[in-house]
Design a protein around this motif. Structure first.
Motif, mmCIF file in Angstrom:
data_model
loop_
_atom_site.group_PDB
_atom_site.id
_atom_site.type_symbol
_atom_site.label_atom_id
_atom_site.label_comp_id
_atom_site.label_asym_id
_atom_site.label_seq_id
_atom_site.Cartn_x
_atom_site.Cartn_y
_atom_site.Cartn_z
ATOM 1 N N VAL A 85 0.860 -1.182 0.000
ATOM 2 C CA VAL A 85 0.000 0.000 0.000
ATOM 3 C C VAL A 85 0.893 1.227 0.000
ATOM 4 C CG1 VAL A 85 -1.588 1.408 1.364
ATOM 5 C CG2 VAL A 85 -2.004 -1.037 1.109
ATOM 6 N N SER A 86 0.785 2.026 -1.032
ATOM 7 C CA SER A 86 1.490 3.305 -1.064
ATOM 8 C C SER A 86 0.583 4.333 -0.394
ATOM 9 C CB SER A 86 1.811 3.717 -2.501
ATOM 10 O OG SER A 86 2.650 4.852 -2.514
ATOM 11 N N TRP A 87 0.957 4.726 0.814
ATOM 12 C CA TRP A 87 0.123 5.600 1.646
ATOM 13 C C TRP A 87 0.437 7.061 1.351
ATOM 14 C CZ3 TRP A 87 -4.013 6.418 4.363
ATOM 15 C CH2 TRP A 87 -4.061 7.499 5.260
ATOM 16 N N ALA A 88 -0.600 7.825 1.071
ATOM 17 C CA ALA A 88 -0.449 9.247 0.748
ATOM 18 C C ALA A 88 -1.053 10.073 1.876
ATOM 19 C CB ALA A 88 -1.137 9.557 -0.584
ATOM 20 N N HIS A 89 -0.237 10.807 2.567
ATOM 21 C CA HIS A 89 -0.664 11.519 3.774
ATOM 22 C C HIS A 89 -1.399 12.817 3.458
ATOM 23 C CE1 HIS A 89 2.429 14.744 3.553
ATOM 24 N NE2 HIS A 89 3.197 13.803 3.024
ATOM 25 N N GLY A 90 -2.183 13.269 4.422
ATOM 26 C CA GLY A 90 -2.822 14.573 4.335
ATOM 27 C C GLY A 90 -1.827 15.674 4.639
ATOM 28 N N THR A 91 -2.293 16.905 4.561
ATOM 29 C CA THR A 91 -1.408 18.061 4.702
ATOM 30 C C THR A 91 -0.798 18.123 6.096
ATOM 31 O OG1 THR A 91 -2.754 19.270 3.112
ATOM 32 C CG2 THR A 91 -1.254 20.568 4.485
ATOM 33 N N THR A 92 0.518 18.166 6.143
ATOM 34 C CA THR A 92 1.244 18.325 7.411
ATOM 35 C C THR A 92 1.977 19.651 7.478
ATOM 36 O OG1 THR A 92 3.165 17.156 6.485
ATOM 37 C CG2 THR A 92 1.559 15.831 7.710
ATOM 38 N N GLY A 93 2.081 20.357 6.361
ATOM 39 C CA GLY A 93 2.850 21.594 6.274
ATOM 40 C C GLY A 93 3.731 21.544 5.051
ATOM 41 N N VAL A 94 4.609 22.521 4.920
ATOM 42 C CA VAL A 94 5.512 22.558 3.770
ATOM 43 C C VAL A 94 6.983 22.627 4.172
ATOM 44 C CG1 VAL A 94 3.791 23.577 2.224
ATOM 45 C CG2 VAL A 94 5.292 25.081 3.546
ATOM 46 N N ALA B 254 -2.822 2.415 -4.176
ATOM 47 C CA ALA B 254 -2.621 3.800 -3.742
ATOM 48 C C ALA B 254 -3.754 4.168 -2.806
ATOM 49 C CB ALA B 254 -2.586 4.747 -4.933
ATOM 50 N N VAL B 255 -3.419 4.579 -1.584
ATOM 51 C CA VAL B 255 -4.418 4.912 -0.569
ATOM 52 C C VAL B 255 -4.004 6.220 0.083
ATOM 53 C CG1 VAL B 255 -5.565 4.182 1.558
ATOM 54 C CG2 VAL B 255 -4.832 2.460 -0.120
ATOM 55 N N GLY B 256 -4.921 7.170 0.209
ATOM 56 C CA GLY B 256 -4.549 8.440 0.830
ATOM 57 C C GLY B 256 -5.733 9.195 1.383
ATOM 58 N N HIS B 257 -5.409 10.185 2.218
ATOM 59 C CA HIS B 257 -6.415 10.993 2.912
ATOM 60 C C HIS B 257 -6.215 12.465 2.614
ATOM 61 C CE1 HIS B 257 -7.592 13.279 6.715
ATOM 62 N NE2 HIS B 257 -8.745 12.819 6.273
ATOM 63 N N SER B 258 -7.291 13.167 2.269
ATOM 64 C CA SER B 258 -7.286 14.614 2.089
ATOM 65 C C SER B 258 -6.345 14.987 0.936
ATOM 66 C CB SER B 258 -6.900 15.293 3.413
ATOM 67 O OG SER B 258 -7.193 16.672 3.387
ATOM 68 N N GLN B 259 -5.286 15.737 1.200
ATOM 69 C CA GLN B 259 -4.288 15.976 0.156
ATOM 70 C C GLN B 259 -3.804 14.647 -0.409
ATOM 71 O OE1 GLN B 259 -0.798 18.074 1.538
ATOM 72 N NE2 GLN B 259 0.267 17.892 -0.406
ATOM 73 N N GLY B 260 -3.677 13.655 0.461
ATOM 74 C CA GLY B 260 -3.251 12.332 0.016
ATOM 75 C C GLY B 260 -4.305 11.598 -0.796
ATOM 76 N N GLY B 261 -5.598 11.882 -0.560
ATOM 77 C CA GLY B 261 -6.631 11.308 -1.411
ATOM 78 C C GLY B 261 -6.508 11.832 -2.831
ATOM 79 N N GLN B 262 -6.242 13.128 -2.941
ATOM 80 C CA GLN B 262 -5.957 13.732 -4.248
ATOM 81 C C GLN B 262 -4.740 13.059 -4.870
ATOM 82 O OE1 GLN B 262 -3.430 16.899 -4.012
ATOM 83 N NE2 GLN B 262 -4.086 18.012 -5.840
ATOM 84 N N ALA B 263 -3.662 12.884 -4.079
ATOM 85 C CA ALA B 263 -2.428 12.277 -4.580
ATOM 86 C C ALA B 263 -2.661 10.847 -5.045
ATOM 87 C CB ALA B 263 -1.359 12.317 -3.492
ATOM 88 N N ALA B 264 -3.473 10.082 -4.299
ATOM 89 C CA ALA B 264 -3.727 8.695 -4.675
ATOM 90 C C ALA B 264 -4.429 8.613 -6.029
ATOM 91 C CB ALA B 264 -4.563 8.009 -3.592
ATOM 92 N N LEU B 265 -5.391 9.514 -6.282
ATOM 93 C CA LEU B 265 -6.067 9.529 -7.572
ATOM 94 C C LEU B 265 -5.102 9.898 -8.696
ATOM 95 C CD1 LEU B 265 -9.425 11.165 -6.455
ATOM 96 C CD2 LEU B 265 -9.135 8.836 -7.317
ATOM 97 N N PHE B 266 -4.193 10.839 -8.424
ATOM 98 C CA PHE B 266 -3.188 11.191 -9.435
ATOM 99 C C PHE B 266 -2.189 10.064 -9.652
ATOM 100 C CE2 PHE B 266 -4.610 15.592 -9.272
ATOM 101 C CZ PHE B 266 -4.303 16.057 -10.543
ATOM 102 N N ALA B 267 -1.958 9.229 -8.644
ATOM 103 C CA ALA B 267 -0.999 8.125 -8.780
ATOM 104 C C ALA B 267 -1.424 7.144 -9.870
ATOM 105 C CB ALA B 267 -0.836 7.397 -7.454
ATOM 106 N N ALA B 268 -2.722 7.072 -10.127
ATOM 107 C CA ALA B 268 -3.205 6.190 -11.188
ATOM 108 C C ALA B 268 -2.747 6.662 -12.565
ATOM 109 C CB ALA B 268 -4.733 6.111 -11.151
#
Length: 335
Positions: free
Chosen positions: A34-43, A120-134
């Motif tokens: 599972v490639s985990w894509a995290h939500g926003t933590t900062g920059v 690809a699995v992610g939350h928030s910003q990571g949910g967006q990232a998971a969809l782009f990973a496809a």
């Protein structure tokens, strides 16, 4: 680990991340990943999940623990610019999606015992990232993407700045400033999108203090700020910048070529349920072969992570993951 990826402009970049393995020996065909894509933590570099003991939040560490117990190896990207040189290109979907896919290839080169199947699995910003990973720019070699799970995926970026400015809620400013910094980093040759050019000297100086703080610790910096003064952008600027952000980051501009599960909390205040409904409808209209949506009434933006874990594991199992076992949802409270 440190691995190669590419950004939205096709440039090779270094990205950092973490690989977690289940206990014991791998199965004959290897652990699915599972490639985990995290939500926003900062920059800021200090906000990279690989630098944090809980990979970003208690909810995330519980989620990853459930995946490990279910027999999945977890590869967790920090995303470009988090823990590596340069500004994090926050909400630039191709950067994040490539990083989420490419860490799987990097993990195979680093760790024995990984299987071909990955998700690809992610939350928030990571949910967006998971969809782009496809739609990652690089194929993942011998690996096979079995499906995507996007939990409360970030979307409708064209409306974010105007919404934050009109909200008069200082706590929302961090996301607006992170995304502006990400746009400036990906369009670095365009001086018109620099923070100083867009915000003016005083607001840009305040913004730099916000950008230096991780999202979990940003409240003291944001307290008392006026969203209108911090975002002194005209209606035309809001429209033009919003269009650029949407072009880089809206996750529903192309069909998802693999089965997808979209998860949403019914009382989410950060990602409105109506927005996610629209994303699902649009992905289906574009011809995505299989897009399921699960909504959890009463669940907030973070709470839905724990409440949905059994449905997540069932989806992975149904699309080539490990055999589904007994599952209980954690008591994560409200919010």
């Amino acid at each position: 680990m440190l691995y190669h990826s590419t950004n939205a402009h096709g440039v090779d970049i270094p990205v950092s991340g973490t690989v977690l393995l289940p206990p014991g020996a791998p199965p004959r065909d290897g652990w699915p990943v599972v490639s985990w894509a995290h939500g926003t933590t900062g920059v800021a570099d200090a906000c990279a999940p690989s630098q944090l003991p809980d990979v970003g939040s208690d909810a995330y560490s519980q989620e990853l623990g459930a995946l490990l117990r279910a027999g999945y190896a977890v590869a967790a990207s920090d995303y470009p610019g988090l823990g590596t040189p340069g500004m994090h290109t926050c909400l630039v979907g191709a950067d994040e999606g490539n990083a989420v896919a490419d860490i799987v290839t990097g993990a195979h080169q680093l760790v024995p015992g990984l299987g071909r199947m990955w998700f690809a699995v992610g939350h928030s910003q990571g949910g967006q990232a998971a969809l782009f990973a496809a739609h990652a720019a690089h194929p993942t070699g011998a690996q096979r993407l079995g499906g995507v799970v996007a939990i409360a995926p970030a979307s409708h970026l064209e409306a974010m700045l105007a919404g934050v400015k009109a909200s008069h809620v200082p706590g929302e400013l961090s996301f607006a400033l992170y995304s502006l910094a990400g746009l400036a980093a990906t369009d670095s040759s365009d001086a018109s999108v620099s923070l100083r050019s867009l915000l003016g000297n005083a607001s840009a100086a305040t913004a730099s203090r916000v950008l230096a703080a991780c999202s979990a610790n940003s409240a003291p910096v944001l307290k008392g700020l006026d969203t209108g003064k911090m975002l002194p952008l005209s209606a035309d600027q809001l429209h033009r910048i919003g269009e650029r952000m949407g072009a880089y980051g809206d996750p529903d501009r192309f069909p998802v070529p693999v089965p997808a599960l979209i998860i949403q909390g019914g009382t989410d205040q950060d990602v409105p349920p109506a927005w996610t409904d629209q994303v699902v409808a649009h992905l289906r209209q574009l011809g995505s072969p299989s897009v399921l949506e699960r909504t959890y009434p009463g669940a907030g933006h973070d709470q839905v992570i724990g409440q949905s874990v059994c449905d997540l594991l069932a989806f992975l199992s149904a699309h080539g993951g490990t055999r589904r076992g007994a599952c209980t949802t954690p008591d994560t409270g409200t919010g």
